[in-house]
Write a protein that holds these residues in place. Structure first.
Motif, PDB file in Angstrom:
ATOM      1  N   TYR A  20      44.641  62.893  70.246  1.00 18.00           N
ATOM      2  CA  TYR A  20      43.743  62.039  70.024  1.00 18.00           C
ATOM      3  C   TYR A  20      45.259  61.300  70.347  1.00 18.00           C
ATOM      4  O   TYR A  20      44.392  60.511  71.323  1.00 18.00           O
ATOM      5  CB  TYR A  20      43.959  61.597  68.642  1.00 18.00           C
ATOM      6  N   GLN A  58      43.187  57.534  71.334  1.00 14.00           N
ATOM      7  CA  GLN A  58      42.852  57.935  69.707  1.00 14.00           C
ATOM      8  C   GLN A  58      44.059  57.614  68.911  1.00 14.00           C
ATOM      9  O   GLN A  58      44.074  58.326  68.398  1.00 14.00           O
ATOM     10  CB  GLN A  58      41.386  58.856  69.096  1.00 14.00           C
ATOM     11  N   TRP A  59      44.779  56.270  69.092  1.00 14.08           N
ATOM     12  CA  TRP A  59      45.917  56.495  68.362  1.00 14.08           C
ATOM     13  C   TRP A  59      45.961  56.090  66.878  1.00 14.08           C
ATOM     14  O   TRP A  59      46.450  55.877  66.219  1.00 14.08           O
ATOM     15  CB  TRP A  59      46.887  55.173  68.721  1.00 14.08           C
ATOM     16  N   ALA A  75      46.832  65.862  67.552  1.00 15.30           N
ATOM     17  CA  ALA A  75      47.776  64.189  67.387  1.00 15.30           C
ATOM     18  C   ALA A  75      48.032  64.325  68.694  1.00 15.30           C
ATOM     19  O   ALA A  75      47.130  62.958  69.583  1.00 15.30           O
ATOM     20  CB  ALA A  75      48.358  64.836  66.496  1.00 15.30           C
ATOM     21  N   GLN A 102      43.301  57.057  65.599  1.00 16.74           N
ATOM     22  CA  GLN A 102      43.867  58.725  65.023  1.00 16.74           C
ATOM     23  C   GLN A 102      44.601  59.959  64.602  1.00 16.74           C
ATOM     24  O   GLN A 102      45.415  60.157  63.505  1.00 16.74           O
ATOM     25  CB  GLN A 102      42.940  59.688  65.504  1.00 16.74           C
ATOM     26  N   THR A 123      46.651  58.999  61.507  1.00 18.64           N
ATOM     27  CA  THR A 123      46.210  59.286  59.949  1.00 18.64           C
ATOM     28  C   THR A 123      46.472  60.651  60.427  1.00 18.64           C
ATOM     29  O   THR A 123      47.400  60.657  59.303  1.00 18.64           O
ATOM     30  CB  THR A 123      45.089  59.049  60.445  1.00 18.64           C
ATOM     31  N   VAL A 124      46.370  61.903  60.959  1.00 21.18           N
ATOM     32  CA  VAL A 124      47.362  62.476  61.092  1.00 21.18           C
ATOM     33  C   VAL A 124      47.995  62.939  60.846  1.00 21.18           C
ATOM     34  O   VAL A 124      48.794  63.563  60.406  1.00 21.18           O
ATOM     35  CB  VAL A 124      46.523  63.378  62.781  1.00 21.18           C
ATOM     36  N   GLU A 167      39.329  68.708  71.092  1.00 23.74           N
ATOM     37  CA  GLU A 167      38.929  68.280  69.308  1.00 23.74           C
ATOM     38  C   GLU A 167      38.553  69.470  68.013  1.00 23.74           C
ATOM     39  O   GLU A 167      39.159  70.118  66.683  1.00 23.74           O
ATOM     40  CB  GLU A 167      38.069  66.701  69.088  1.00 23.74           C
TER      41      GLU A 167
END
Length: 193
Positions: free
Chosen positions: A110, A115-116, A107, A118, A121-122, A86
């Protein structure tokens, strides 16, 4: 060209092209980056490191520092070092914020760590900047599906298929979504077949 082949999962062509580039100029950072990405895609983390670490002396985006950070992030992800991945991928994105590849790599990190939210969002932020593309729509669809936002996922998969009706991952994903609704089983069978 090697990086394009990697993005299309044509690893045989990618490796041939990357080896040609490295053989032509062993010090060329972009050639080493491409070869490292090919080896990472093949699962050879140690081999990839040998090529990717050659960018450690880069200092700015102009000389490819963003690529070095991305490569180190992808290496960390392959070694299951989520925090390291990260950190490096965010650095790559900070150096070149409008680079789709860096956003897709972040992505992917994530996604790989579940971390779906996140990831969504990206990807949504990138879609606002550049508009939709088949791959971006597909990746958004996957994120939405894992967030159980079924209608949003279906909409993104359909957008992917409108742009490229032969994109097999989107066909399979939309077929899977349709299987969740028994009234759409015939549509699911059609897509999956």
């Amino acid at each position: 060209l090697a990086l394009v082949a990697v993005s299309q999962d044509d690893l045989e062509s990618a490796e041939t092209l990357a080896r040609q580039a490295v053989d032509k100029d062993k010090k060329l950072w972009m050639a080493n980056f491409a070869m490292g990405r090919v080896l990472l895609a093949r699962g050879d983390v140690d081999g990839a490191y040998e090529y990717l670490e050659k960018g450690k002396k880069t200092e700015s985006r102009a000389d490819g520092r963003d690529l070095f950070e991305e490569g180190m992030g992808l290496l960390a992800l392959a070694e299951r070092d989520v925090e390291g991945a990260e950190t490096n991928l965010i650095r790559a994105r900070a150096l070149a914020p409008n680079t789709v590849e860096h956003v897709m790599s972040l992505a992917a990190m994530y996604e790989a760590t579940g971390q779906w939210g996140q990831a969504a969002t990206v990807l949504e932020a990138m879609a606002e900047k550049i508009g939709k593309s088949p791959v971006l729509s597909y990746r958004l669809g996957r994120a939405y599906e894992n967030l159980r936002r079924w209608n949003d996922a279906a909409r993104e998969y359909q957008a992917t298929l409108q742009a490229d009706s032969t994109y097999a991952p989107a066909l399979a994903a939309l077929g899977h979504l349709y299987l969740l609704d028994t009234s759409k089983t015939p549509y699911a069978i059609n897509l999956l077949s």
